[in-house]
Scaffold this active site. Structure first.
Site, PDB file in Angstrom:
ATOM      1  N   GLY A  86       0.765  -1.239   0.000  1.00  0.00           N
ATOM      2  CA  GLY A  86       0.000   0.000   0.000  1.00  0.00           C
ATOM      3  C   GLY A  86       0.797   1.291   0.000  1.00  0.00           C
ATOM      4  O   GLY A  86       0.216   2.364  -0.216  1.00  0.00           O
ATOM      5  N   GLU A 139       4.168  -6.421   2.104  1.00  0.00           N
ATOM      6  CA  GLU A 139       3.883  -6.839   0.719  1.00  0.00           C
ATOM      7  C   GLU A 139       3.878  -5.646  -0.229  1.00  0.00           C
ATOM      8  O   GLU A 139       2.872  -5.358  -0.892  1.00  0.00           O
ATOM      9  CB  GLU A 139       2.503  -7.515   0.644  1.00  0.00           C
ATOM     10  N   PRO A 140       4.970  -4.909  -0.337  1.00  0.00           N
ATOM     11  CA  PRO A 140       4.955  -3.733  -1.215  1.00  0.00           C
ATOM     12  C   PRO A 140       5.018  -4.130  -2.690  1.00  0.00           C
ATOM     13  O   PRO A 140       5.747  -5.048  -3.056  1.00  0.00           O
ATOM     14  CB  PRO A 140       6.239  -2.993  -0.819  1.00  0.00           C
ATOM     15  N   GLY A 141       4.243  -3.464  -3.515  1.00  0.00           N
ATOM     16  CA  GLY A 141       4.322  -3.677  -4.959  1.00  0.00           C
ATOM     17  C   GLY A 141       4.751  -2.383  -5.607  1.00  0.00           C
ATOM     18  O   GLY A 141       5.907  -2.183  -5.984  1.00  0.00           O
ATOM     19  N   ARG A 142       3.798  -1.448  -5.663  1.00  0.00           N
ATOM     20  CA  ARG A 142       3.989  -0.178  -6.352  1.00  0.00           C
ATOM     21  C   ARG A 142       5.242   0.567  -5.907  1.00  0.00           C
ATOM     22  O   ARG A 142       5.969   1.122  -6.730  1.00  0.00           O
ATOM     23  CB  ARG A 142       2.769   0.697  -6.082  1.00  0.00           C
ATOM     24  N   ARG A 155      -4.198   2.533 -16.382  1.00  0.00           N
ATOM     25  CA  ARG A 155      -4.372   3.320 -15.147  1.00  0.00           C
ATOM     26  C   ARG A 155      -5.080   4.669 -15.371  1.00  0.00           C
ATOM     27  O   ARG A 155      -5.986   5.003 -14.614  1.00  0.00           O
ATOM     28  CB  ARG A 155      -3.031   3.542 -14.426  1.00  0.00           C
ATOM     29  N   CYS A 200     -10.755   2.699 -29.882  1.00  0.00           N
ATOM     30  CA  CYS A 200     -12.025   3.354 -30.224  1.00  0.00           C
ATOM     31  C   CYS A 200     -12.908   3.579 -29.007  1.00  0.00           C
ATOM     32  O   CYS A 200     -14.004   3.020 -28.913  1.00  0.00           O
ATOM     33  CB  CYS A 200     -12.740   2.521 -31.274  1.00  0.00           C
ATOM     34  N   GLU A 201     -12.428   4.317 -28.056  1.00  0.00           N
ATOM     35  CA  GLU A 201     -13.208   4.728 -26.881  1.00  0.00           C
ATOM     36  C   GLU A 201     -12.662   6.072 -26.433  1.00  0.00           C
ATOM     37  O   GLU A 201     -11.447   6.265 -26.412  1.00  0.00           O
ATOM     38  CB  GLU A 201     -12.997   3.753 -25.710  1.00  0.00           C
ATOM     39  N   TYR A 259       1.564  -1.936 -12.190  1.00  0.00           N
ATOM     40  CA  TYR A 259       0.198  -1.989 -12.711  1.00  0.00           C
ATOM     41  C   TYR A 259       0.121  -1.413 -14.121  1.00  0.00           C
ATOM     42  O   TYR A 259      -0.861  -0.784 -14.502  1.00  0.00           O
ATOM     43  CB  TYR A 259      -0.781  -1.294 -11.752  1.00  0.00           C
TER      44      TYR A 259
HETATM   45  N1  LLP Z   1      -0.989  -7.136  -0.886  1.00  0.00           N
HETATM   46  C1  LLP Z   1      -2.250  -7.352  -1.291  1.00  0.00           C
HETATM   47  C2  LLP Z   1      -3.046  -8.389  -0.632  1.00  0.00           C
HETATM   48  C3  LLP Z   1      -2.791  -6.587  -2.338  1.00  0.00           C
HETATM   49  O1  LLP Z   1      -4.040  -6.815  -2.734  1.00  0.00           O
HETATM   50  C4  LLP Z   1      -1.993  -5.592  -2.955  1.00  0.00           C
HETATM   51  C5  LLP Z   1      -2.522  -4.769  -4.040  1.00  0.00           C
HETATM   52  C6  LLP Z   1      -0.670  -5.423  -2.504  1.00  0.00           C
HETATM   53  C7  LLP Z   1      -0.211  -6.200  -1.458  1.00  0.00           C
HETATM   54  C8  LLP Z   1       0.270  -4.422  -3.112  1.00  0.00           C
HETATM   55  O2  LLP Z   1      -0.153  -3.123  -2.977  1.00  0.00           O
HETATM   56  P1  LLP Z   1       0.821  -1.922  -3.373  1.00  0.00           P
HETATM   57  O3  LLP Z   1       2.019  -1.954  -2.453  1.00  0.00           O
HETATM   58  O4  LLP Z   1       1.237  -2.112  -4.778  1.00  0.00           O
HETATM   59  O5  LLP Z   1      -0.002  -0.720  -3.188  1.00  0.00           O
HETATM   60  N2  LLP Z   1      -4.245  -1.665 -10.079  1.00  0.00           N
HETATM   61  C9  LLP Z   1      -4.246  -0.653  -9.034  1.00  0.00           C
HETATM   62  C10 LLP Z   1      -3.677  -1.161  -7.731  1.00  0.00           C
HETATM   63  C11 LLP Z   1      -4.360  -2.406  -7.211  1.00  0.00           C
HETATM   64  C12 LLP Z   1      -3.760  -2.908  -5.932  1.00  0.00           C
HETATM   65  C13 LLP Z   1      -4.324  -4.240  -5.587  1.00  0.00           C
HETATM   66  N3  LLP Z   1      -3.723  -4.846  -4.454  1.00  0.00           N
HETATM   67  C14 LLP Z   1      -3.490   0.584  -9.549  1.00  0.00           C
HETATM   68  O6  LLP Z   1      -3.016   0.582 -10.686  1.00  0.00           O
HETATM   69  O7  LLP Z   1      -3.410   1.572  -8.836  1.00  0.00           O
END
Ligand code: LLP
Length: 426
Positions: free
Chosen positions: A245, A279-282, A318, A350-351, A379
């Site tokens: 998050g 659990e960092p992604g972004r 996005r 086409c949108e 993402y």
């Molecule tokens: N853990 C769980 C259980 C999650 O569902 C998510 C993201 C993460 C970790 C990683 O979150 P982050 O650190 O990346 O914020 N497609 C959307 C974001 C969807 C996030 C879904 N879950 C976007 O492009 O903003």
């Protein structure tokens, strides 16, 4: 903490600047491989992972594979010691394939199938984050059938508003995620009674792209006090998974302070004596990637100037889906260029919802110009589709002066290769 940008302009003697990924000119990649093209920086991924490791040295950092699931990106992170947060059998497969140790993998998600559970148990992963009673019961059955005992953490919904975009908020009681705070104790008592399950920890994830720390702080406090209650009632809670998050700075405004985030996490974990999982992604992948696109046409109407580019919502959804704002920079830039023009950067789909950026002030653009869409490493490619029968963009990894193609753009023959005419049409 300042983390260096891996995508910067390098100025040539004639005053023209050209955007590079580390030491590789983006224009070279665009010309050799073609556009649209995602470019990732190995250094960017590394520095961002290490920035988190530095502030949370004892934590298990499980990179959220959904943010960028390219196997080369995952391998870059696994070689730094990263674990993985996976939400499907496919992501589990990718994580293992790219070299993430099974004991560093957590499996999240509201709708795991029995096949996915069996794959996770057979791989011997660290934990499965369970989000409902029926899921718990199915996991018990699958574990017994696999002759194994499933390591379980209950994902708790702390009913905290993450103050983020509605579509990526997950920790309020009206969201589909997690088990209500008050029911969590019941689920742990159920785990004790079921022979195919053992509790190992507790988990949460309240949303994505959080730009303030208060929601984290409230959720983590709730979680650590629940962990203490559970421990006092004799449940085995060794770890707290705080989810992902952490927001990134898309617009140039102040970003979230990683050291302050770490303090909140550590305080919550220390209060409960638990191991930390995040659990960092972004945070790791977004600024470590860009999408390069080429201008196809400039279209002037009474109302606007449109730059129609060769990337679209199928490559990068996005902006269309969340009204997300991404900085767009010209790949070549000359100080002496003419006054800026306000343009909408739109794709060929086409949108009207197919846009990359609206009302941006850029040097006058013309057919063939290259643009760089920033912070597209999370993402972006992982959410791409083949809408309008467009093959999603290719992908490249850069490291110093080196670069390599890590995903080839499919041909139309490959795109339709999974389809066939019905028996009576042949
Ligand atoms: N853990 C769980 C259980 C999650 O569902 C998510 C993201 C993460 C970790 C990683 O979150 P982050 O650190 O990346 O914020 N497609 C959307 C974001 C969807 C996030 C879904 N879950 C976007 O492009 O903003």
């Amino acid at each position: 903490m300042h983390i260096k940008d891996s995508f910067t302009y390098i100025e040539k003697p004639d005053g023209e600047k050209s955007m590079h990924a580390e030491e590789v000119p983006l224009a070279l990649l665009a010309n050799k491989i073609g556009t649209p093209l995602y470019v990732y920086s190995s250094l960017g991924l590394t520095e961002r992972f290490n920035a988190l490791k530095k502030v949370l040295p004892a934590a298990l950092i499980c990179f959220s594979i959904k943010s960028n699931s390219n196997i080369s990106v995952i391998r870059t992170l696994s070689s730094l010691g990263s674990g993985a947060d996976v939400v499907s059998g496919g992501e589990l497969h990718r994580a293992l394939h790219a070299g993430i140790e099974a004991k560093k993998i957590v499996f999240s998600g509201v709708g795991k199938t029995d096949e996915e559970m069996a794959a996770a148990l057979n791989a011997n992963i660290k934990q499965i984050n369970v989000e409902s009673v029926p899921e718990l019961e199915l996991l018990n059955k699958v574990a017994l059938a696999c002759n194994s005992v499933a390591p379980v953490a209950i994902r708790v919904n702390p009913d905290v508003d993450a103050n983020t975009h509605n579509k990526i908020s997950t920790g309020r009681k009206e969201d589909k995620f997690g088990v209500p705070y008050k029911e969590a104790i019941y689920l742990y008592s159920k785990i004790k009674k079921l022979e195919g399950l053992e509790s190992v920890g507790i988990a949460t994830h309240i949303g994505s792209q959080l730009m303030t720390l208060e929601p984290f702080s409230e959720a983590f406090r709730k979680l650590s006090s629940l962990a203490n209650n559970l421990k006092n009632s004799g449940h085995n809670i060794q770890s707290i998974d705080f989810g992902g998050g952490l927001g990134v700075n898309y617009t140039g405004n102040a970003a979230l302070n990683v050291s302050d985030y770490a303090k909140i996490v550590k305080t919550a974990a220390d209060d409960s004596g638990c191991q930390i999982i995040i659990e960092p992604g972004r945070f790791i992948s977004a600024p470590a990637g860009v999408l390069i696109t080429r201008v196809l046409y400039i279209k002037r109407t009474e109302a606007k100037i449109f730059a129609i580019v060769d990337s679209a919502m199928n490559d990068f959804i996005r902006p269309s889906l969340y009204d997300a704002w991404h900085q767009v920079d010209p790949i070549y830039y000359h100080q002496k260029s003419s006054p800026l023009q306000t343009v909408d950067i739109v794709g060929p789909i086409c949108e009207s919802g197919d846009f990359i950026a609206k009302e941006r002030d850029l040097p006058p653009l013309t057919t063939g110009d290259l643009l760089c869409i920033r912070d597209a490493g999370a993402y972006g490619a992982s959410m791409s589709s083949t809408y309008n029968s467009r093959a999603p963009a290719g992908e490249v990894m850069v490291s110093g002066k080196e670069w390599d193609i890590i995903k080839i753009r499919q041909t139309i023959e490959e795109l339709i290769s999974q389809e066939n005419f019905a028996r009576w049409q042949k």
